[in-house]
Write an enzyme that holds these catalytic residues in place. Structure first.
Site, PDB file in Angstrom:
ATOM      1  N   LYS A 181       6.075  12.725  -5.525  1.00 45.98           N
ATOM      2  CA  LYS A 181       5.660  13.593  -4.419  1.00 45.98           C
ATOM      3  C   LYS A 181       6.740  13.494  -3.334  1.00 45.98           C
ATOM      4  O   LYS A 181       6.805  12.527  -2.593  1.00 45.98           O
ATOM      5  CB  LYS A 181       4.298  13.155  -3.890  1.00 45.98           C
ATOM      6  N   GLY A 234       8.419   5.094   3.811  1.00 43.91           N
ATOM      7  CA  GLY A 234       8.030   5.910   4.954  1.00 43.91           C
ATOM      8  C   GLY A 234       7.551   5.067   6.106  1.00 43.91           C
ATOM      9  O   GLY A 234       7.972   3.915   6.277  1.00 43.91           O
ATOM     10  N   THR A 238       1.442   5.596   7.775  1.00 41.88           N
ATOM     11  CA  THR A 238       1.159   6.201   6.468  1.00 41.88           C
ATOM     12  C   THR A 238       0.941   5.127   5.412  1.00 41.88           C
ATOM     13  O   THR A 238       0.074   5.264   4.538  1.00 41.88           O
ATOM     14  CB  THR A 238       2.299   7.138   6.051  1.00 41.88           C
ATOM     15  N   GLU A 256       8.256   0.308   1.309  1.00 40.64           N
ATOM     16  CA  GLU A 256       9.473   0.117   2.100  1.00 40.64           C
ATOM     17  C   GLU A 256       9.296   0.953   3.351  1.00 40.64           C
ATOM     18  O   GLU A 256       9.303   2.184   3.298  1.00 40.64           O
ATOM     19  CB  GLU A 256      10.709   0.554   1.300  1.00 40.64           C
ATOM     20  N   CYS A 289      16.447   4.045   7.868  1.00 45.86           N
ATOM     21  CA  CYS A 289      15.499   2.964   8.118  1.00 45.86           C
ATOM     22  C   CYS A 289      16.203   1.634   8.374  1.00 45.86           C
ATOM     23  O   CYS A 289      15.718   0.795   9.129  1.00 45.86           O
ATOM     24  CB  CYS A 289      14.522   2.826   6.950  1.00 45.86           C
ATOM     25  N   GLU A 384      10.247   2.022  16.361  1.00 46.39           N
ATOM     26  CA  GLU A 384      11.277   2.745  15.627  1.00 46.39           C
ATOM     27  C   GLU A 384      11.396   4.180  16.142  1.00 46.39           C
ATOM     28  O   GLU A 384      10.426   4.929  16.134  1.00 46.39           O
ATOM     29  CB  GLU A 384      10.950   2.759  14.135  1.00 46.39           C
TER      30      GLU A 384
END
Length: 487
Positions: A181, A234, A238, A256, A289, A384
């Protein structure tokens, strides 16, 4: 031309899902827009619980035969996919740059070759995977990695195809089947990957691609009782949602997540090298990231470091990512641009000072920014941003450097610049991070474990660690006697 085909940068892309080896359209679509100029690229099939169920069913049906496929044949097919990626490298680079705004030169020279390497590496690692038998009181222990089953892989928008294949390749090598996805802001190269895999001869149902929003198609995928593994890259919120969704079925997760990584610059460092490492954090418009967004500099050299940093940053060219001379492209989406700007505005209102930048550019661009005079407990230091925004703080000694570096809820990566090997060893041993770089940045080997600590993730992937996750690791213990002689 089919109404389900769009042409992006001269490349035809199917906008439908890929389920069970066939293209499947949804009744609804969502709009995919280029961050470069805001142009509409395509209307993409918008998945629902129905498409999620069909994709998992296809993966489940294909699993027994794929799991039973000999390792050498699985490896051959992964190499064939890599061949297909290399044949279409220019097309993939053009489509991905148009879709997510990252530099075309990076896609051509680094990212897309890495996509092919992902498949080749895990194909080769599969053939070497094993553990020496060992004995216990005369009994033989034999360790195997057995395919686990259908996997759901949910991937981000900042490096769509590279991060998708970082998951897809080991899952397929392990003998699992996959439902991929992709992020709804950058779905196009995942569709091209489905074509490449089919052309390589991958059996129907082994790789499925379902597009859409997390709440509409992601939730039914992660909650499906037939899914045996979920891997997600992500955000932390989430990940919490996915974890709760998977909990009912005790589906193993690999996560991750975000980062707020530090770059520690000691007075004995090569300051030109350190300034270059800091400016490198603006790569991909800061949408990385692993980026070391918190620059921590030993006080006596802070002024000189800042001078060198600003000189290097001034040489960066922001503009159209399709141009060879561009260093920084646009942010992915207007919502992301607004988020970045909100972080900076609040920081400035709270007393931060912009050494460079501190504001939007034209269109969907944010000017590379360095903020100083920031408090350790401030939002801009703790959360972040995921944009071209860095902060600079000073420290007096090693202990304070480590304390500041570790003082967030994250622990994905860290970078250390020092000229003292003993200091490097002391400091890296104390840092909370999944990856630490010393006098370098973003050097990654697929053999190495990758993942985060604290809120930066759960688990490790890479090399054998990937197979540990995507397989059921089994130990078979055999007695030294008890078999009948059939001779």
């Amino acid at each position: 031309m089919s109404t389900h085909l769009t042409t992006v940068a001269g490349v035809p892309v199917d906008t439908r899902h890929f389920i069970g080896g066939e293209r499947v359209a949804s009744t609804e679509t969502f709009t995919d827009v280029s961050p470069i100029d805001g142009s509409v690229l395509a209307e993409i099939s918008r998945g629902t619980a129905m498409e999620a169920a069909a994709a998992v069913a296809a993966a489940k049906a294909a699993f027994p035969a794929w799991a039973a496929t000999p390792r050498a044949e699985r490896a051959r097919l992964l190499h064939a996919i890599a061949d297909g990626v290399e044949r279409r490298l220019e097309e993939l680079a053009l489509v991905e740059t148009t879709d997510n705004g990252a530099l075309l030169r990076s896609h051509r020279r680094g990212v897309m070759p890495r996509v092919a390497h992902n498949f080749r590496f895990f194909a080769n690692w599969l053939l070497e995977l094993g553990h020496e038998d060992f004995t216990t009181r005369g009994h033989t222990n034999h360790v195997t990695w057995d395919p686990a089953g259908p996997c759901v892989l949910i991937t981000p928008w900042n490096a769509p195809l590279m991060l998708a294949t970082w998951k897809v390749a080991p899952a397929l090598a392990a003998g699992d089947t996959v439902v991929l996805k992709p992020a709804e802001w950058s779905p196009l190269t995942a569709s091209l990957l489905a074509d490449i895999a089919a052309e390589a001869g991958l059996p129907a149902g082994v790789l499925n691609v379902v597009q859409g929003y997390g709440s509409e198609v992601g939730d039914p995928l992660t909650a499906h009782p037939d899914v045996r593994r979920i891997s997600f890259t992500g955000s932390v919120p989430t990940a919490r949602h996915i974890s709760a969704s998977a909990a009912a079925n005790l589906t193993p997760l690999s996560l991750e997540l975000g980062g707020k990584s530090p770059l520690l610059v000691f007075a004995d460092a090569d300051l030109d090298l350190a300034a270059g490492l800091a400016v490198e954090q603006y790569d991909n418009a800061g949408q990385v990231c692993l980026a070391a967004t918190r620059i921590l500099v030993e006080a006596p050299v802070a002024e000189e470091f800042t001078r060198r940093f600003t000189e290097k940053a001034a040489a960066l060219r922001q503009g159209d990512p399709r141009e060879e001379t561009t260093d920084i492209g646009p942010t992915i989406h207007p919502r992301q641009l607004e988020k970045i700007d909100g972080f900076v505005r609040r920081a400035l209102e709270a007393g931060a000072r912009a050494v460079i930048g501190g504001h939007r550019g034209e269109g969907q661009y944010y000017v590379p920014t360095l903020l100083t005079d920031v408090r350790q407990d401030s939002e801009i230091v703790q959360e972040e941003v995921f944009g071209p925004v860095l902060t600079l703080q000073t420290f007096e000694d090693e202990d304070e450097a480590v304390r500041l570096a570790n003082d967030t809820r994250f622990g994905l990566a860290a970078t250390v610049a020092t000229g003292d090997a003993e200091r490097a060893a002391r400091v890296t041993a104390r840092l909370v991070a999944g990856t630490v770089w010393v006098n370098c940045f973003f050097v990654r080997d697929l053999k190495a474990p990758f993942g985060g600590s604290r809120h930066s993730g759960v688990g490790r992937e890479g090399g054998t660690w990937s197979f540990d996750f995507y397989c059921d690791v089994k130990n078979t213990v055999t007695a030294p006697k008890g078999f009948k002689d059939h001779g």
